[in-house]
Design a protein around this motif. Structure first.
Motif, PDB file in Angstrom:
ATOM      1  N   GLY A 103       0.812  -1.208   0.000  1.00 14.85           N
ATOM      2  CA  GLY A 103       0.000   0.000   0.000  1.00 14.85           C
ATOM      3  C   GLY A 103       0.848   1.261   0.000  1.00 14.85           C
ATOM      4  N   THR A 104       1.920   1.247   0.786  1.00 13.88           N
ATOM      5  CA  THR A 104       2.819   2.400   0.836  1.00 13.88           C
ATOM      6  C   THR A 104       3.489   2.624  -0.511  1.00 13.88           C
ATOM      7  OG1 THR A 104       3.234   1.962   3.176  1.00 13.88           O
ATOM      8  CG2 THR A 104       4.789   3.410   2.051  1.00 13.88           C
ATOM      9  N   ALA A 105       3.904   1.561  -1.161  1.00 14.84           N
ATOM     10  CA  ALA A 105       4.534   1.687  -2.477  1.00 14.84           C
ATOM     11  C   ALA A 105       3.566   2.302  -3.490  1.00 14.84           C
ATOM     12  CB  ALA A 105       5.026   0.327  -2.964  1.00 14.84           C
ATOM     13  N   VAL A 106       2.329   1.849  -3.472  1.00 14.04           N
ATOM     14  CA  VAL A 106       1.329   2.391  -4.408  1.00 14.04           C
ATOM     15  C   VAL A 106       1.083   3.876  -4.119  1.00 14.04           C
ATOM     16  CG1 VAL A 106      -1.104   2.275  -5.096  1.00 14.04           C
ATOM     17  CG2 VAL A 106       0.231   0.164  -4.861  1.00 14.04           C
ATOM     18  N   LEU A 107       0.921   4.241  -2.854  1.00 10.39           N
ATOM     19  CA  LEU A 107       0.707   5.645  -2.497  1.00 10.39           C
ATOM     20  C   LEU A 107       1.897   6.508  -2.906  1.00 10.39           C
ATOM     21  CD1 LEU A 107      -0.992   5.287   1.004  1.00 10.39           C
ATOM     22  CD2 LEU A 107      -2.064   6.008  -1.138  1.00 10.39           C
ATOM     23  N   ALA A 108       3.111   5.998  -2.715  1.00 10.50           N
ATOM     24  CA  ALA A 108       4.309   6.760  -3.092  1.00 10.50           C
ATOM     25  C   ALA A 108       4.383   6.973  -4.600  1.00 10.50           C
ATOM     26  CB  ALA A 108       5.567   6.041  -2.595  1.00 10.50           C
ATOM     27  N   ILE A 109       3.985   5.977  -5.364  1.00 10.97           N
ATOM     28  CA  ILE A 109       3.998   6.105  -6.826  1.00 10.97           C
ATOM     29  C   ILE A 109       2.937   7.118  -7.276  1.00 10.97           C
ATOM     30  CG2 ILE A 109       3.474   4.871  -8.971  1.00 10.97           C
ATOM     31  CD1 ILE A 109       4.708   2.362  -7.559  1.00 10.97           C
ATOM     32  N   VAL A 110       1.746   7.015  -6.708  1.00  9.07           N
ATOM     33  CA  VAL A 110       0.640   7.869  -7.139  1.00  9.07           C
ATOM     34  C   VAL A 110       0.814   9.311  -6.672  1.00  9.07           C
ATOM     35  CG1 VAL A 110      -1.850   8.265  -6.913  1.00  9.07           C
ATOM     36  CG2 VAL A 110      -0.985   5.944  -7.295  1.00  9.07           C
ATOM     37  N   PHE A 111       1.197   9.510  -5.405  1.00 12.17           N
ATOM     38  CA  PHE A 111       1.188  10.858  -4.842  1.00 12.17           C
ATOM     39  C   PHE A 111       2.557  11.517  -4.723  1.00 12.17           C
ATOM     40  CE2 PHE A 111      -2.742   8.949  -3.160  1.00 12.17           C
ATOM     41  CZ  PHE A 111      -3.654   9.859  -3.675  1.00 12.17           C
ATOM     42  N   LEU A 112       3.626  10.738  -4.696  1.00 11.04           N
ATOM     43  CA  LEU A 112       4.964  11.310  -4.511  1.00 11.04           C
ATOM     44  C   LEU A 112       5.826  11.213  -5.758  1.00 11.04           C
ATOM     45  CD1 LEU A 112       5.718   9.933  -0.925  1.00 11.04           C
ATOM     46  CD2 LEU A 112       4.711  12.138  -1.561  1.00 11.04           C
ATOM     47  N   ASP A 113       5.232  10.753  -6.839  1.00  6.09           N
ATOM     48  CA  ASP A 113       5.927  10.648  -8.122  1.00  6.09           C
ATOM     49  C   ASP A 113       7.175   9.771  -8.039  1.00  6.09           C
ATOM     50  OD1 ASP A 113       5.925  11.193 -10.852  1.00  6.09           O
ATOM     51  OD2 ASP A 113       7.391  12.825 -10.615  1.00  6.09           O
ATOM     52  N   GLU A 114       7.117   8.745  -7.191  1.00  5.77           N
ATOM     53  CA  GLU A 114       8.216   7.785  -7.120  1.00  5.77           C
ATOM     54  C   GLU A 114       7.982   6.713  -8.170  1.00  5.77           C
ATOM     55  OE1 GLU A 114       9.066   6.365  -3.193  1.00  5.77           O
ATOM     56  OE2 GLU A 114       9.110   8.384  -2.353  1.00  5.77           O
ATOM     57  N   SER A 115       9.028   5.993  -8.493  1.00  2.72           N
ATOM     58  CA  SER A 115       8.897   4.953  -9.506  1.00  2.72           C
ATOM     59  C   SER A 115       9.446   3.637  -8.971  1.00  2.72           C
ATOM     60  CB  SER A 115       9.647   5.353 -10.776  1.00  2.72           C
ATOM     61  OG  SER A 115      11.013   5.539 -10.492  1.00  2.72           O
ATOM     62  N   LEU A 116       9.029   2.562  -9.603  1.00  2.00           N
ATOM     63  CA  LEU A 116       9.518   1.231  -9.276  1.00  2.00           C
ATOM     64  C   LEU A 116      10.179   0.631 -10.500  1.00  2.00           C
ATOM     65  CD1 LEU A 116       6.557  -0.455  -7.320  1.00  2.00           C
ATOM     66  CD2 LEU A 116       8.728   0.308  -6.393  1.00  2.00           C
ATOM     67  N   THR A 117      11.274  -0.082 -10.261  1.00  2.00           N
ATOM     68  CA  THR A 117      11.889  -0.822 -11.358  1.00  2.00           C
ATOM     69  C   THR A 117      11.108  -2.119 -11.550  1.00  2.00           C
ATOM     70  OG1 THR A 117      13.372  -2.075  -9.908  1.00  2.00           O
ATOM     71  CG2 THR A 117      14.161   0.090 -10.708  1.00  2.00           C
ATOM     72  N   ALA A 118      11.365  -2.777 -12.643  1.00  2.00           N
ATOM     73  CA  ALA A 118      10.688  -4.047 -12.914  1.00  2.00           C
ATOM     74  C   ALA A 118      11.007  -5.071 -11.825  1.00  2.00           C
ATOM     75  CB  ALA A 118      11.097  -4.572 -14.291  1.00  2.00           C
ATOM     76  N   SER A 119      12.240  -5.095 -11.351  1.00  2.00           N
ATOM     77  CA  SER A 119      12.593  -6.070 -10.311  1.00  2.00           C
ATOM     78  C   SER A 119      11.917  -5.733  -8.986  1.00  2.00           C
ATOM     79  CB  SER A 119      14.114  -6.162 -10.142  1.00  2.00           C
ATOM     80  OG  SER A 119      14.647  -4.949  -9.680  1.00  2.00           O
ATOM     81  N   GLN A 120      11.757  -4.443  -8.671  1.00  2.00           N
ATOM     82  CA  GLN A 120      11.048  -4.066  -7.444  1.00  2.00           C
ATOM     83  C   GLN A 120       9.570  -4.431  -7.547  1.00  2.00           C
ATOM     84  OE1 GLN A 120      12.214   0.037  -7.572  1.00  2.00           O
ATOM     85  NE2 GLN A 120      13.736  -0.213  -5.945  1.00  2.00           N
ATOM     86  N   LEU A 121       8.994  -4.228  -8.703  1.00  2.00           N
ATOM     87  CA  LEU A 121       7.602  -4.605  -8.933  1.00  2.00           C
ATOM     88  C   LEU A 121       7.430  -6.116  -8.791  1.00  2.00           C
ATOM     89  CD1 LEU A 121       4.816  -3.504  -9.614  1.00  2.00           C
ATOM     90  CD2 LEU A 121       5.383  -3.748 -12.028  1.00  2.00           C
ATOM     91  N   ALA A 122       8.375  -6.867  -9.337  1.00  2.00           N
ATOM     92  CA  ALA A 122       8.335  -8.329  -9.199  1.00  2.00           C
ATOM     93  C   ALA A 122       8.448  -8.726  -7.731  1.00  2.00           C
ATOM     94  CB  ALA A 122       9.454  -8.972 -10.014  1.00  2.00           C
ATOM     95  N   GLY A 123       9.302  -8.032  -6.994  1.00  2.00           N
ATOM     96  CA  GLY A 123       9.453  -8.303  -5.561  1.00  2.00           C
ATOM     97  C   GLY A 123       8.155  -8.096  -4.805  1.00  2.00           C
ATOM     98  N   LEU A 124       7.443  -7.019  -5.120  1.00  2.00           N
ATOM     99  CA  LEU A 124       6.146  -6.791  -4.484  1.00  2.00           C
ATOM    100  C   LEU A 124       5.153  -7.890  -4.858  1.00  2.00           C
ATOM    101  CD1 LEU A 124       5.808  -2.922  -4.851  1.00  2.00           C
ATOM    102  CD2 LEU A 124       6.174  -4.219  -2.741  1.00  2.00           C
TER     103      LEU A 124
END
Length: 136
Positions: A103-124
């Motif tokens: 949930g924190t990762a999704v909020l950070a992407i949506v509201f804080l303009d953070e990004s995830l790499t493909a490997s981080q997304l796979a980890g989640l």
């Protein structure tokens, strides 16, 4: 990134001790009361850290308000977590409640303009699979 990983590993180890001891505490006292004792000790640690750090105390009303709001979420979430521990398996309760990272990762992407790499997304994604498997 080195300090981030160092502090995160320290937090992981300390949270492990906290979760284990919380499970033991809820075996002997009601979950809500265990939270009060836990927070009393935690506040003592935080106040001591601030006092010995030598840093000036910053008073930024907006950020203090956000921190207080975060505390409301933390308090309610901790009571919910302790109730889960007292009701059953520490492995299941901890695995499911630990998914706040998603949930924190999704909020950070949506509201804080953070990004995830493909490997981080796979980890989640693997984390979600792990929780599903652990909760069975």
């Amino acid at each position: 990134m080195g300090k981030t990983v160092t502090f995160a590993v320290g937090a992981m180890a300390l949270y492990t001790g906290w979760a284990f001891l919380a499970k033991l505490a809820t075996n002997g006292i009601p979950a809500e009361q265990a939270v009060v004792y836990t927070y009393a000790a935690g506040i003592g640690v935080a106040v001591t850290y601030v006092a010995v750090s030598g840093d000036a105390v910053v008073t930024a009303p907006g950020s203090i308000g956000i921190a207080l709001a975060a505390g409301l979420f933390l308090g309610a979430g901790t009571i919910s977590y302790y109730l889960a521990l007292s009701a059953g398996s520490a492995a299941v309760g901890t695995a499911i409640s630990g998914m706040y990272i998603l949930g924190t990762a999704v909020l950070a992407i949506v509201f804080l303009d953070e990004s995830l790499t493909a490997s981080q997304l796979a980890g989640l994604g693997f984390a979600v699979v792990a929780v599903v498997l652990l909760s069975r």
